[in-house]
Design a protein around this motif. Structure first.
Motif, mmCIF file in Angstrom:
data_model
loop_
_atom_site.group_PDB
_atom_site.id
_atom_site.type_symbol
_atom_site.label_atom_id
_atom_site.label_comp_id
_atom_site.label_asym_id
_atom_site.label_seq_id
_atom_site.Cartn_x
_atom_site.Cartn_y
_atom_site.Cartn_z
ATOM 1 N N GLN A 124 -16.679 -8.397 3.586
ATOM 2 C CA GLN A 124 -17.097 -8.747 4.925
ATOM 3 C C GLN A 124 -18.445 -8.138 5.335
ATOM 4 O O GLN A 124 -19.324 -8.816 5.822
ATOM 5 N N ALA A 139 2.137 -5.702 1.774
ATOM 6 C CA ALA A 139 1.000 -6.488 2.256
ATOM 7 C C ALA A 139 1.054 -7.908 1.711
ATOM 8 O O ALA A 139 0.579 -8.849 2.346
ATOM 9 N N GLU A 156 -14.300 -13.332 4.161
ATOM 10 C CA GLU A 156 -14.936 -13.438 5.474
ATOM 11 C C GLU A 156 -16.420 -13.081 5.438
ATOM 12 O O GLU A 156 -16.870 -12.181 6.131
ATOM 13 N N TYR A 206 0.851 -1.189 0.000
ATOM 14 C CA TYR A 206 0.000 0.000 0.000
ATOM 15 C C TYR A 206 0.884 1.235 0.000
ATOM 16 O O TYR A 206 1.955 1.235 0.613
ATOM 17 N N ALA A 213 -4.190 -14.989 9.792
ATOM 18 C CA ALA A 213 -4.502 -14.152 10.946
ATOM 19 C C ALA A 213 -4.884 -12.745 10.495
ATOM 20 O O ALA A 213 -4.737 -12.411 9.326
ATOM 21 N N ASN A 214 -5.362 -11.906 11.425
ATOM 22 C CA ASN A 214 -5.680 -10.515 11.116
ATOM 23 C C ASN A 214 -4.464 -9.834 10.524
ATOM 24 O O ASN A 214 -3.348 -9.978 11.032
ATOM 25 N N GLY A 215 -4.665 -9.108 9.435
ATOM 26 C CA GLY A 215 -3.583 -8.336 8.850
ATOM 27 C C GLY A 215 -2.617 -9.143 8.009
ATOM 28 O O GLY A 215 -1.585 -8.632 7.594
ATOM 29 N N SER A 216 -2.942 -10.405 7.721
ATOM 30 C CA SER A 216 -2.002 -11.234 6.959
ATOM 31 C C SER A 216 -2.081 -10.953 5.458
ATOM 32 O O SER A 216 -1.260 -11.444 4.700
ATOM 33 N N GLY A 217 -3.072 -10.160 5.044
ATOM 34 C CA GLY A 217 -3.147 -9.798 3.627
ATOM 35 C C GLY A 217 -4.298 -10.428 2.870
ATOM 36 O O GLY A 217 -4.364 -10.338 1.647
ATOM 37 N N LYS A 218 -5.237 -11.037 3.586
ATOM 38 C CA LYS A 218 -6.336 -11.757 2.931
ATOM 39 C C LYS A 218 -7.227 -10.834 2.099
ATOM 40 O O LYS A 218 -7.518 -11.116 0.942
ATOM 41 N N SER A 219 -7.653 -9.712 2.713
ATOM 42 C CA SER A 219 -8.549 -8.813 1.978
ATOM 43 C C SER A 219 -7.844 -8.163 0.806
ATOM 44 O O SER A 219 -8.452 -7.918 -0.240
ATOM 45 N N THR A 220 -6.564 -7.905 0.970
ATOM 46 C CA THR A 220 -5.783 -7.345 -0.130
ATOM 47 C C THR A 220 -5.812 -8.308 -1.311
ATOM 48 O O THR A 220 -6.033 -7.908 -2.454
ATOM 49 N N HIS A 265 -10.763 -16.688 8.929
ATOM 50 C CA HIS A 265 -9.765 -17.158 9.876
ATOM 51 C C HIS A 265 -10.383 -18.176 10.836
ATOM 52 O O HIS A 265 -9.877 -18.427 11.904
#
Ligand SMILES: Nc1ncnc2c1ncn2[C@@H]1O[C@H](COP(=O)(O)OP(=O)(O)OP(=O)(O)O)[C@@H](O)[C@H]1O
Ligand SMILES: [Mg+2]
Lengths: 287, 504
Positions: B85, B18, B163, B11, B37-44, B195
């Motif tokens: 989400q 990311a 998610e 980003y 986990a949170n922030g691992s880049g899934k949504s990216t 997750h």
């Protein structure tokens, strides 16, 4: 469960007023408002009032509901009436009011010899003709509110926004971005209640941190809203970002769209709509 | 085939990338689950799938078409549907049918084709008969199914679901899972991002993302049975980290509370929304609740059962229509005496620094603020020196949640109410919440958690109550549970309407 914030004030029903195509309802309401501001005198205004009352009865909307709509502007109404009625120069300046009336184009019915003003205490008094004029203005405001309420009582928000969209569509020829405006309407319909709900939630959350919103002077009160407004805007931007992504995912460009909804035109609606609109325009011009 | 080829992405302005060199593919008709986990880049990754974002290096290919070429962009977006989400941010139109039609309308399809596709899509997700409904009146599960239908009406070959269930209650989750199964049956290739390990079992392929790198690709069984790997990938926490769960569905016993400490009492509390109006709605119909110091109560119930109303009343934020609230020593509930952590509390953060935000409550209460920031930040596991001066808006989701909880702890309330405190958190975030609650309870705080996730909380709480149609019942354990709770020094009782769920 968070109760959906009520938006609009649609009262479902099957009356003729409900069933009339919302586009023509909009047309008639517009011409009614035109008439309200154009008629010179009581005949036209009372005619509008009677017809509107008839429409309310036809739509079976309890008048109580219409009255509720007056509450927020009660103060303005009373002020309008009093400002026209009371005078601080009772006894003097007799010709002023008559010329005043002439200036507004308002012709008072002939009540015989009405005194220009009646002194009560010193020069403070009331002007009977002014009272009449005040009444006229008040009635006009009431009719204005009642007609728009009738529109929203008898048409769902969706029907209204569809109608606006449909009426707007010809403007595409003039390169008005009608598709974008229509999409904006529907997004507003969705997000105004959501945002209101969110604002309420954030406000409660800050109250839980002992924030107080209704104490202190103006500046203190305004400052108290900062902890609500900041999160609200941060959230709105996040929402806007996700919404834009969702629209892009579904290939929205605002151009080359087709439409699932077609607006069938019923001849009866067309006739009623055009006659109604013409009638009020004529009333506005001739009465 | 939807294939990601050596994707790298950073980003603008971010220090760390990311995503780093991520390659994998979703075969037509395959069900692939991506964990992380949170922030691992899934949504990216999800946003890269149909070119909502473009990668810095590498590229995405859909059935042989490059996603990053203008000429094929529309085709690619038609082939790959992305569902995110929060359903509220993805519904555009004012009726269900219009929303389902939004995509096909944009594609410029003829009317009968739009009608056909909408009917089919709504049928697939089980929303036939909802056509004229206002989306704002739908439940979370219905909304998310509508979002899926909206994407489905574009007739995609692949769906990327980011998610899709994490904002929903158990009912909504079940509905959306059923919809996902219907999609699988229709032969769509699916990339399900989550997750939650529960969804991983029947995947054709499992992927794990950790700190932007793909660290696992393979059959579910090989990973799910390997606890060490799960811990290493931050998908699970070691058992030493949390109080061990006992037999499921059994609250743990509670030592008799210290009688010198006051309890929080709600007596015969009822609440009616829009009282007097024709659309009046009874949210609570006479609930009794006693929360003793150092006790841990779980309240569960469906959406609409009155949970939020109950919590607001207990925290003194809402005055009940009838009934009373207060402490057993006769004092009243005022803001700050009962702390409340709302669902997704991170939305309340507003100040310029974390420290300022934490002090908002204490300052309003005119408390002595020395040392508060450091101690509560430490309590939520954030190093004070690193975080106190940061803007809350630069934090990760999990960190924001911790700061929001810290800002409530800062008021030093003797009672703490938490509404779905683990929603949207990954394994580590959840473990943190559980540790924190256990510690608070140990120190004598009376804690009430509202959650629909029974398996997660029930064995950790002392008492489990069920809120049903505006009334509280003692859940599980039969009539004995209710009387034990009462005999145990009135730790928590749900008398009044003692209609034991599962029993009578
Ligand atoms: N718009 C953005 N600007 C800058 N950094 C971002 C942005 N969105 C995400 N990031 C960062 O990129 C990384 C990956 O974020 P991403 O949202 O893809 O994670 P995630 O796996 O979806 O997390 P979660 O489980 O919380 O949804 C994180 O470090 C995040 O802080
Ligand atoms: Mg995400």
């Amino acid at each position: 469960m968070a109760l959906a914030v009520p938006f609009g004030q649609y009262v479902p029903g099957t009356s003729a007023v409900h069933r009339l195509d919302a586009r023509f309802k909009l047309l008639i309401v517009t011409s009614f408002v035109f008439a309200l501001f154009m008629v010179d005198g009581w005949t036209g205004l009372l005619l509008c009032a009677v017809l509107l009352l008839g429409a309310y009865l036809l739509a079976r909307i309890p008048l109580k509901l219409a009255l509720r709509g007056f509450k927020p502007i009660l103060v303005i109404l009373i002020f309008t009436f009093l400002a026209n009625t009371l005078t601080l120069s009772a006894g003097g300046d007799a010709g002023a009011l008559t010329s005043d009336l002439a200036a507004t184009g308002l012709v008072a019915p002939n009540f015989g010899a009405l005194p220009d003003s009646i002194a009560l205490i010193g020069s403070f008094g009331i002007k009977p003709l002014g009272a009449l004029r005040g009444l006229y203005f008040v009635l006009r405001i009431l009719l204005l509110i009642s007609i728009t309420s009738l529109l929203t009582f008898t048409s769902s928000v969706v029907a209204l926004s569809d109608a606006l969209t449909a009426l707007m569509r010809p403007l595409a020829v003039l390169r008005v971005p009608t598709e974008d405006i229509a999409t904006m309407f529907s997004i507003a319909l969705r997000f105004i209640p959501l945002t209101a709900e969110e604002a309420e939630k954030i406000m409660v959350a800050q109250s839980a941190r002992a924030a107080v919103f209704d104490k202190g002077g103006l500046i203190k009160r305004a400052r108290a809203w900062v902890p609500v407004m900041i999160p609200l805007f941060v959230n709105l931007f996040r929402r806007a970002d996700e919404l834009a992504a969702a629209m892009e995912t579904r290939c929205y460009t605002g151009r080359g769209r087709t439409h699932l909804k077609v607006y069938v035109l019923k001849v009866s609606d067309l006739v009623i709509g055009c006659c109604g609109a013409l009638f009020f325009v004529a009333a506005g011009i001739f009465l | 085939m939807l294939s990601f080829q050596e994707i790298g992405f950073r980003y603008t302005g971010a220090e760390e990338p990311a995503l780093v060199d991520v390659s994998f593919a979703v075969e037509p008709g395959a069900y692939v689950v991506l964990l992380g986990a949170n922030g691992s880049g899934k949504s990216t990754l999800a946003r890269l799938a149909n070119a909502l974002l473009l990668p810095d290096t590498g590229h995405v290919e859909v059935d042989g078409l490059r996603a990053d070429e203008r000429a094929t962009l529309r085709t690619v977006r038609g082939l790959v549907g992305v569902v995110a989400q929060d359903p509220d941010n993805q519904i555009i139109s004012a009726t269900v049918l219009d929303d389902a039609a939004f995509g096909p309308e944009n594609l410029g399809l003829p009317r009968d084709e739009i009608t056909r596709r909408c009917a089919e899509a709504l049928a697939t997700v089980g929303l036939l008969g909802f056509e004229e409904r206002d989306p704002n009146t739908l439940s979370g599960g219905e909304k998310q199914r509508l979002v899926i239908a909206g994407v489905l009406a574009m007739d995609p070959s692949y769906l990327v679901l980011d998610e899709p269930t994490s904002m929903l209650d158990s009912e909504g989750r079940a509905e959306v899972l059923a919809a996902i199964n219907a999609l699988r049956a229709r032969g769509h290739g699916i990339l399900h991002i989550t997750h939650d390990l529960d969804y991983a079992h029947d995947a054709d392929k499992l992927l794990v993302l950790q700190a932007g790198r793909l660290v696992f690709e393979g059959a579910p069984d090989t990973l799910l049975q390997d606890e060490e790997k799960l811990i290493a990938y931050a998908l699970q926490v070691g058992s030493g980290d949390v109080t061990p769960r006992q037999s499921p569905c059994q609250p743990r016993p509670l030592a008799p509370p210290d009688p010198s400490l006051p309890s929080l009492l709600l007596r015969d509390v009822a609440y009616t929304y829009s009282a007097g109006a024709s659309f009046a709605h009874d949210a609570l119909k006479g609930a009794d609740l006693t929360v003793a110091a150092g006790s841990y109560t779980l309240i569960s119930g469906h959406t609409g059962s009155g949970k939020s109303t109950l919590l607001r009343i207990a925290a003194g934020l809402l005055v009940p229509t009838s009934g009373t609230t207060g402490f057993s020593d006769g004092s009243a509930v005022t803001p700050g005496t009962v702390g409340i952590v709302f669902q997704h509390p991170e939305v309340q953060l507003f100040a310029q620094t974390v420290g300022e935000d934490i002090l908002f409550g204490p300052r309003n209460l005119k408390m002595d603020t020395t040392g508060i920031v450091d101690s509560v930040l430490a309590a939520v596991g954030l190093e004070p020196r690193r975080f106190a001066q940061r803007s809350p808006f630069t934090l990760s989701g999990g960190e924001m949640r911790r700061v929001a909880i810290a800002s409530i702890l800062a008021m030093r309330s003797r009672f703490l109410l938490l509404d779905e405190p683990t929603a949207g958190l990954d394994a580590q975030g959840r473990a943190f919440v559980h540790r924190l609650i256990d510690e608070l309870v140990r120190q004598g705080t009376g804690v009430v958690v509202v959650s629909h996730d029974l398996s997660e909380f029930v064995s950790r709480a002392h008492v489990h109550l069920l809120l049903q149609k505006g009334r509280l019942y003692v859940a599980g354990g039969g009539a004995g549970a209710g009387s034990t709770a009462k005999a145990g020094g009135s730790a928590v009782s749900a008398t009044g309407h003692l209609h034991v769920a599962g029993g009578a």
